[in-house]
Design a protein around this motif. Structure first.
Motif, mmCIF file in Angstrom:
data_model
loop_
_atom_site.group_PDB
_atom_site.id
_atom_site.type_symbol
_atom_site.label_atom_id
_atom_site.label_comp_id
_atom_site.label_asym_id
_atom_site.label_seq_id
_atom_site.Cartn_x
_atom_site.Cartn_y
_atom_site.Cartn_z
ATOM 1 N N SER A 226 18.317 75.293 59.397
ATOM 2 C CA SER A 226 18.596 76.522 60.132
ATOM 3 C C SER A 226 19.188 76.261 61.510
ATOM 4 O O SER A 226 19.752 77.160 62.113
ATOM 5 N N GLY A 227 19.047 75.056 62.021
ATOM 6 C CA GLY A 227 19.580 74.713 63.333
ATOM 7 C C GLY A 227 18.517 74.358 64.342
ATOM 8 O O GLY A 227 18.809 73.736 65.358
ATOM 9 N N ASN B 134 25.273 73.771 67.068
ATOM 10 C CA ASN B 134 26.045 74.656 66.195
ATOM 11 C C ASN B 134 25.204 75.308 65.102
ATOM 12 O O ASN B 134 25.728 75.696 64.064
ATOM 13 N N GLY B 135 23.912 75.433 65.308
ATOM 14 C CA GLY B 135 23.032 75.981 64.280
ATOM 15 C C GLY B 135 22.981 77.501 64.293
ATOM 16 O O GLY B 135 23.503 78.170 65.191
ATOM 17 N N LYS B 136 22.325 78.065 63.275
ATOM 18 C CA LYS B 136 22.159 79.518 63.190
ATOM 19 C C LYS B 136 21.156 80.025 64.224
ATOM 20 O O LYS B 136 21.245 81.149 64.675
ATOM 21 N N VAL B 137 20.184 79.179 64.571
ATOM 22 C CA VAL B 137 19.119 79.564 65.492
ATOM 23 C C VAL B 137 19.331 78.840 66.818
ATOM 24 O O VAL B 137 19.599 77.645 66.842
ATOM 25 N N LYS B 138 19.207 79.555 67.913
ATOM 26 C CA LYS B 138 19.417 78.988 69.249
ATOM 27 C C LYS B 138 18.083 78.777 69.958
ATOM 28 O O LYS B 138 17.068 79.380 69.602
ATOM 29 N N ASP C 174 12.996 84.978 57.797
ATOM 30 C CA ASP C 174 13.221 86.246 58.477
ATOM 31 C C ASP C 174 11.986 87.141 58.286
ATOM 32 O O ASP C 174 10.981 86.709 57.729
ATOM 33 N N ILE D 75 15.805 81.156 56.325
ATOM 34 C CA ILE D 75 17.060 81.233 57.072
ATOM 35 C C ILE D 75 17.995 80.120 56.629
ATOM 36 O O ILE D 75 19.187 80.334 56.446
#
Length: 166
Positions: free
Chosen positions: A60-61, A93-97, A132, A138
């Motif tokens: 997922s990042g 560059n992941g979906k989750v910051k 989610d 995710i």
């Protein structure tokens, strides 16, 4: 990373050795130090509770998350429970910051969990898969072993993404 199986007899044996060595200090000290020397130097394994840092084992990042709240139970979360966590480290560059508040399912816990056949399962680390609000993962891959107790908790999608089921 592999799961460790321990029987209840080994736990009882350790407590008996500890009791014998305390009652007669000079008699069993060398054998007790050889067999249980690392037992007292290890960290106490407890529930996953507030401020516990967990490893993220999906793509997922996120790399590490910190538990904010366990959604089930007063003491904390165990295998298969859902938690609310804050992302502490993340890939660029992941979906989750970093800093995002996410939901996660505990897939590996250092605390022992008893099984129906009398064996117990525990892992070397605490790990989570980010999901989610509806419980859907995710990420698209899950790394490392995942226990089959997740099937009882209705997290079948995580089991299908995992490569190795312990």
């Amino acid at each position: 990373m592999a799961a460790t199986f321990a029987s209840r007899c080994s736990r009882v044996g350790r407590s008996l050795l500890g009791g014998l060595s305390n009652s007669s200090p000079g008699l069993f000290s060398t054998s007790h130090e050889l067999t249980c020397g690392n037992f007292f130097s290890q960290q106490q394994r407890t529930f996953i509770q507030m401020r516990t840092v967990l490893k993220v084992v999906d793509n997922s990042g996120a790399k590490k998350v910190m538990c904010i709240q366990a959604l089930k139970g007063k003491k904390g979360a165990r295998l298969g429970d859902t938690i609310i966590a804050s992302v502490k480290e993340a890939h660029p560059n992941g979906k989750v910051k970093k800093g995002k508040v996410v939901y996660g399912v505990v897939v590996r816990a250092a605390m022992q969990r008893g099984r129906c056949d009398g064996s117990e399962v525990k892992f070397d680390d605490n790990a989570v898969v980010l999901v989610d609000k509806q419980g859907q993962p995710i990420g698209t891959r899950v790394f490392g072993p995942v226990p089959h107790e997740l099937r009882q908790k209705k997290h079948v999608k995580i089991l299908t993404l995992a490569g190795h089921i312990a």
